[in-house]
Design a protein around this motif. Structure first.
Motif, PDB file in Angstrom:
ATOM      1  N   PRO A 114       0.727  -1.066   0.062  1.00 32.57           N
ATOM      2  CA  PRO A 114      -0.013   0.017  -0.193  1.00 32.57           C
ATOM      3  C   PRO A 114       0.828   1.202  -0.085  1.00 32.57           C
ATOM      4  CG  PRO A 114      -0.882  -1.764   1.537  1.00 32.57           C
ATOM      5  CD  PRO A 114       0.458  -2.241   1.252  1.00 32.57           C
ATOM      6  N   GLU A 115       2.078   1.148   0.777  1.00 28.22           N
ATOM      7  CA  GLU A 115       2.634   2.524   0.762  1.00 28.22           C
ATOM      8  C   GLU A 115       3.482   2.878  -0.791  1.00 28.22           C
ATOM      9  OE1 GLU A 115       5.551  -0.466   2.445  1.00 28.22           O
ATOM     10  OE2 GLU A 115       3.455  -0.256   2.606  1.00 28.22           O
ATOM     11  N   TYR A 116       3.587   1.905  -1.398  1.00 27.19           N
ATOM     12  CA  TYR A 116       3.859   2.080  -2.925  1.00 27.19           C
ATOM     13  C   TYR A 116       2.979   2.177  -4.008  1.00 27.19           C
ATOM     14  CZ  TYR A 116       8.466   1.246  -0.808  1.00 27.19           C
ATOM     15  OH  TYR A 116       9.577   1.346   0.127  1.00 27.19           O
ATOM     16  N   ILE A 117       1.886   1.343  -3.869  1.00 28.19           N
ATOM     17  CA  ILE A 117       0.746   1.251  -4.791  1.00 28.19           C
ATOM     18  C   ILE A 117      -0.004   2.785  -5.292  1.00 28.19           C
ATOM     19  CG2 ILE A 117      -1.292   0.934  -3.351  1.00 28.19           C
ATOM     20  CD1 ILE A 117      -1.723  -1.288  -5.217  1.00 28.19           C
ATOM     21  N   LYS A 118       0.414   3.692  -4.036  1.00 27.59           N
ATOM     22  CA  LYS A 118      -0.475   5.114  -4.486  1.00 27.59           C
ATOM     23  C   LYS A 118       0.345   5.747  -5.582  1.00 27.59           C
ATOM     24  CE  LYS A 118       1.994   7.084  -0.547  1.00 27.59           C
ATOM     25  NZ  LYS A 118       1.782   7.288   0.961  1.00 27.59           N
ATOM     26  N   PHE A 119       1.547   5.347  -5.919  1.00 23.73           N
ATOM     27  CA  PHE A 119       2.424   6.103  -6.916  1.00 23.73           C
ATOM     28  C   PHE A 119       1.809   5.528  -8.374  1.00 23.73           C
ATOM     29  CE2 PHE A 119       5.034   6.817  -3.003  1.00 23.73           C
ATOM     30  CZ  PHE A 119       4.663   7.976  -2.928  1.00 23.73           C
ATOM     31  N   ILE A 120       1.225   4.524  -8.348  1.00 18.86           N
ATOM     32  CA  ILE A 120       1.137   3.658  -9.708  1.00 18.86           C
ATOM     33  C   ILE A 120      -0.111   4.485 -10.368  1.00 18.86           C
ATOM     34  CG2 ILE A 120       0.341   1.584 -10.542  1.00 18.86           C
ATOM     35  CD1 ILE A 120       3.142   1.346  -9.881  1.00 18.86           C
ATOM     36  N   MET A 121       0.139   4.801 -11.635  1.00 15.97           N
ATOM     37  CA  MET A 121      -0.859   5.369 -12.310  1.00 15.97           C
ATOM     38  C   MET A 121      -1.655   4.455 -13.377  1.00 15.97           C
ATOM     39  SD  MET A 121       0.620   9.154 -13.527  1.00 15.97           S
ATOM     40  CE  MET A 121      -0.700   9.575 -14.515  1.00 15.97           C
ATOM     41  N   TYR A 122      -0.864   3.352 -13.630  1.00 14.88           N
ATOM     42  CA  TYR A 122      -1.529   2.369 -14.700  1.00 14.88           C
ATOM     43  C   TYR A 122      -1.659   0.957 -13.857  1.00 14.88           C
ATOM     44  CZ  TYR A 122       0.018   5.871 -17.515  1.00 14.88           C
ATOM     45  OH  TYR A 122       0.375   7.254 -18.427  1.00 14.88           O
ATOM     46  N   PRO A 123      -2.586   0.706 -13.238  1.00 16.23           N
ATOM     47  CA  PRO A 123      -2.827  -0.424 -12.370  1.00 16.23           C
ATOM     48  C   PRO A 123      -2.460  -1.958 -12.953  1.00 16.23           C
ATOM     49  CG  PRO A 123      -4.934   0.581 -12.406  1.00 16.23           C
ATOM     50  CD  PRO A 123      -4.169   1.391 -13.222  1.00 16.23           C
ATOM     51  N   HIS A 124      -2.592  -1.744 -14.209  1.00 18.64           N
ATOM     52  CA  HIS A 124      -2.724  -3.071 -15.177  1.00 18.64           C
ATOM     53  C   HIS A 124      -1.090  -3.677 -15.168  1.00 18.64           C
ATOM     54  CE1 HIS A 124      -6.207  -3.434 -18.166  1.00 18.64           C
ATOM     55  NE2 HIS A 124      -6.497  -3.368 -16.908  1.00 18.64           N
ATOM     56  N   CYS A 125      -0.230  -2.723 -14.812  1.00 19.79           N
ATOM     57  CA  CYS A 125       1.245  -3.139 -14.790  1.00 19.79           C
ATOM     58  C   CYS A 125       1.343  -4.111 -13.454  1.00 19.79           C
ATOM     59  CB  CYS A 125       2.090  -1.988 -14.615  1.00 19.79           C
ATOM     60  SG  CYS A 125       1.884  -0.817 -12.880  1.00 19.79           S
ATOM     61  N   LEU A 126       0.555  -3.967 -12.405  1.00 23.77           N
ATOM     62  CA  LEU A 126       0.866  -4.675 -11.367  1.00 23.77           C
ATOM     63  C   LEU A 126       0.231  -6.232 -11.558  1.00 23.77           C
ATOM     64  CD1 LEU A 126      -0.154  -2.367  -8.573  1.00 23.77           C
ATOM     65  CD2 LEU A 126       2.117  -3.143  -9.291  1.00 23.77           C
ATOM     66  N   TYR A 127      -0.924  -6.154 -12.628  1.00 24.73           N
ATOM     67  CA  TYR A 127      -1.451  -7.477 -12.810  1.00 24.73           C
ATOM     68  C   TYR A 127      -0.368  -8.080 -13.629  1.00 24.73           C
ATOM     69  CZ  TYR A 127      -4.524 -10.761 -15.037  1.00 24.73           C
ATOM     70  OH  TYR A 127      -5.058 -12.226 -15.610  1.00 24.73           O
TER      71      TYR A 127
END
Length: 198
Positions: A69-82
């Motif tokens: 959670p402390e890093y995911i807030k900087f992600i703009m394109y959530p598909h990258c995590l998938y």
């Protein structure tokens, strides 16, 4: 006493410290992780045999900290995590080397983007409250019930949700409506018009 082993010649190892406290590394890793949202880029990595390098696969495992959670807030394109999660699997890495699989993945991603908003609107738009049934007995309490606040009206600019599954609303609702009298610029015949005017 041997000079090479003397305590004066042994110096403590200096620990590397980032001059900018890791900001540059953070930005580079963030950019790379977000590039993984593009199936064409993953195909490029597979074609150039990056996925055959054990160090690179270890780097992909290391990058999973972006799901916290402390890093995911900087992600703009959530598909990258998938896709980062899928890249942990060797079968997916091998499959992305083929252009057919790249196209299939890209097409599925496009359909998700195209329909995600319309599917979410079905759950977000307020529904009218059900009418109370006359068959139900009145409540036993004689205290007056507070009035139920009315739902706010839906803005006129929102996309209407249709009940027919065969006809979805346009993904671009701000186009020029037909018959509005606004002329569309047609650049094909401008040279012919200029010749006639002279």
């Amino acid at each position: 006493m041997d000079r090479a082993l003397s305590p004066a010649s042994v110096r403590p190892k200096s620990i590397y410290k980032d001059p900018d406290d890791g900001r540059q590394r953070f930005l580079l890793e963030l950019e790379f992780v977000q590039c993984l949202a593009n199936p064409t880029y993953i195909h490029y990595l597979a074609q150039n045999r990056y996925f055959e390098d054990e160090a690179f696969i270890g780097y992909l495992k290391y990058l999973q900290y972006w799901q916290r959670p402390e890093y995911i807030k900087f992600i703009m394109y959530p598909h990258c995590l998938y896709f980062l999660e899928l890249l942990q699997n060797a079968n997916f890495r091998n499959a992305m080397a083929h252009p057919t699989n790249k196209e299939l993945t890209h097409r599925q991603q496009f359909y998700f983007w195209k329909n995600y908003r319309n599917n979410r609107l079905k759950h977000i738009l307020p529904r009218s409250l059900a009418e109370p049934s006359a068959a139900l007995p009145a409540p036993a309490s004689t205290q007056p019930q507070p009035p139920v606040p009315a739902l706010p009206p839906v803005p006129a600019t929102s996309v209407a949700v249709t009940t027919s599954s065969s006809q979805a609303p346009s993904p671009m609702p701000y186009g020029i409506p037909p018959g509005s009298g606004i002329a569309k610029n047609d650049m094909r015949n401008t040279s012919a018009d200029r010749r006639k005017r002279k």
